[in-house]
Write an enzyme that holds these catalytic residues in place. Structure first.
Site, PDB file in Angstrom:
ATOM      1  N   LEU A  65      34.850  63.278  50.386  1.00  0.00           N
ATOM      2  CA  LEU A  65      35.410  64.231  51.353  1.00  0.00           C
ATOM      3  C   LEU A  65      34.313  64.795  52.268  1.00  0.00           C
ATOM      4  CD1 LEU A  65      37.875  66.033  48.909  1.00  0.00           C
ATOM      5  CD2 LEU A  65      38.386  64.257  50.596  1.00  0.00           C
ATOM      6  N   PRO A  66      34.733  65.377  53.393  1.00  0.00           N
ATOM      7  CA  PRO A  66      33.727  65.798  54.379  1.00  0.00           C
ATOM      8  C   PRO A  66      32.910  67.035  54.017  1.00  0.00           C
ATOM      9  CG  PRO A  66      35.975  66.140  55.218  1.00  0.00           C
ATOM     10  CD  PRO A  66      36.102  65.431  53.919  1.00  0.00           C
ATOM     11  N   THR A  96      28.973  64.493  50.147  1.00  0.00           N
ATOM     12  CA  THR A  96      27.718  65.246  50.254  1.00  0.00           C
ATOM     13  C   THR A  96      28.080  66.722  50.400  1.00  0.00           C
ATOM     14  OG1 THR A  96      26.648  63.397  51.375  1.00  0.00           O
ATOM     15  CG2 THR A  96      25.585  65.552  51.559  1.00  0.00           C
ATOM     16  N   LYS A 171      20.039  63.863  47.299  1.00  0.00           N
ATOM     17  CA  LYS A 171      20.625  63.420  48.573  1.00  0.00           C
ATOM     18  C   LYS A 171      20.071  64.217  49.765  1.00  0.00           C
ATOM     19  CE  LYS A 171      23.551  62.043  51.709  1.00  0.00           C
ATOM     20  NZ  LYS A 171      23.607  60.736  52.304  1.00  0.00           N
ATOM     21  N   LYS A 246      25.092  68.615  59.179  1.00  0.00           N
ATOM     22  CA  LYS A 246      25.619  69.197  57.933  1.00  0.00           C
ATOM     23  C   LYS A 246      24.572  69.063  56.821  1.00  0.00           C
ATOM     24  CE  LYS A 246      28.225  67.082  54.826  1.00  0.00           C
ATOM     25  NZ  LYS A 246      29.296  66.500  54.015  1.00  0.00           N
TER      26      LYS A 246
END
Ligand code: NAD
Length: 301
Positions: A65-66, A96, A171, A246
């Site tokens: 998902l975003p 992420t 990440k 982001k």
């Protein structure tokens, strides 16, 4: 074979779900976008009308998902999936998001007798399609081992970074470095071009020299230096400036909670922020940062 409920069939999740279906998993797929659901059906998944329908009888739940808010909305709260999943269901969140949000989901999952790992990825859409993503996982070893089989279908490199949230930390460290070397690569290439060098010749030289790095060698930002990368296609597709921003925001937030110094990351974030001031640029691949350094033809001093 186990049944998988898959949430988020976008640029990354779509091909990841397709690869799972291809090797024989039953993949019940859900996305808010009807177009994404239609594509998932063409890719061999079972499209579902609701999240609840997707998880019926599922052994594993995967989400791509975003944002952290989307992940928390899916799993937590009174209407969240954790309330209805049977004990022992394995949750693999590949989105992420912040390490804090990942820990919240992991802890809540544990309270419901469920197993959960965070498993964000590196590799982009091409690797998602090819099933060669790099997974960076956080969680306990037993849950990680249980996740190995489906992860091996979607990726070719799988790491356990540590406890819950550790995958997300790995990440953002990776993407912090990616933003820095992409920006530095664009800067160096432009300097060479402004001084009369050919960008491809300069790239060939630096690839064999100490300036070599992934952005230069695999994802060259200067148009005309490499085929099949976003710079060869007007920076369409790939990993958007918006998503890079982001990730850099997550990295800066993380740095402030550990009082870590991240001056290079802060500079890279500022450059991407400037570049992404227009919505059009925000949707371009992040290697379009090259355009910030390029001058209009004939504008040399
Ligand atoms: P995307 O915007 O293409 O896809 C996200 C999908 O999630 C959309 O189809 C959207 O409709 C769906 N969605 C949103 N909320 C939902 C919900 N509650 N239930 C079901 N579906 C929902 O994004 P993407 O590029 O696939 O990225 C997904 C994640 O992967 C992000 O966290 C991103 O940071 C990460 N990521 C992306 C890349 C990349 O190259 N695109 C690389 C590595 C990691």
């Amino acid at each position: 074979m186990e049944k998988i409920a898959f949430f988020g069939l976008g640029n990354m999740g779509g091909p990841m779900a397709a690869n799972l279906a291809k090797v024989g998993y039953t993949v019940a797929a859900f996305d808010l976008s009807p177009v994404a659901l239609e594509q998932a059906q063409r890719d061999g998944c079972l499209p579902c009308d609701s999240a609840q329908q997707a998880v019926e009888g599922a052994d594993i739940v995967i989400s791509m998902l975003p944002s952290g808010d989307a992940v928390k909305e899916l799993y937590l709260g009174e209407a969240g999936l954790l309330q209805q999943l049977p004990a022992d269901t394995l949750i693999i969140d590949c989105s992420t998001i912040s390490a804090e949000d990942a820990c919240l989901v992991s802890q809540a999952a544990g309270e419901h007798g469920l197993r959960a790992i965070d498993a964000p990825v590196s590799g982009g859409t091409a690797a998602a399609q090819a099933g060669t993503l790099c997974f960076m996982c956080g969680g306990d070893e037993a849950a990680f081992d249980a996740a190995r089989a489906p992860l091996q279908v979607m990726g070719s490199k799988i790491f356990l970074a540590g406890a819950a949230g550790a995958g997300q930390v790995a990440k953002i460290c990776n993407n912090l470095l990616l933003a820095i070397h992409m920006t530095g690569t664009a800067e160096a290439l432009q300097l060479g071009v402004d001084k009369g060098l050919d960008a491809k010749v300069l790239s060939d030289i630096m690839r064999e020299s100490s300036g070599n790095n992934w952005s230069l060698a695999n994802y060259n930002p200067y148009p005309g230096t490499m085929e099949s990368v976003p710079s060869a296609k007007g920076y369409a597709g790939g990993f958007s400036v918006a998503l890079m921003l982001k990730d850099l925001g997550l990295a800066m937030d993380a740095a402030s909670t550990s009082a870590s110094s991240t001056p290079m990351g802060a500079l890279a974030k500022n450059l991407f922020q400037l570049h992404g001031a227009s919505e059009e640029n925000r949707q371009l691949d992040f290697s379009s940062i090259q355009n910030m350094f390029r001058r209009p033809a004939g504008s040399l001093t």
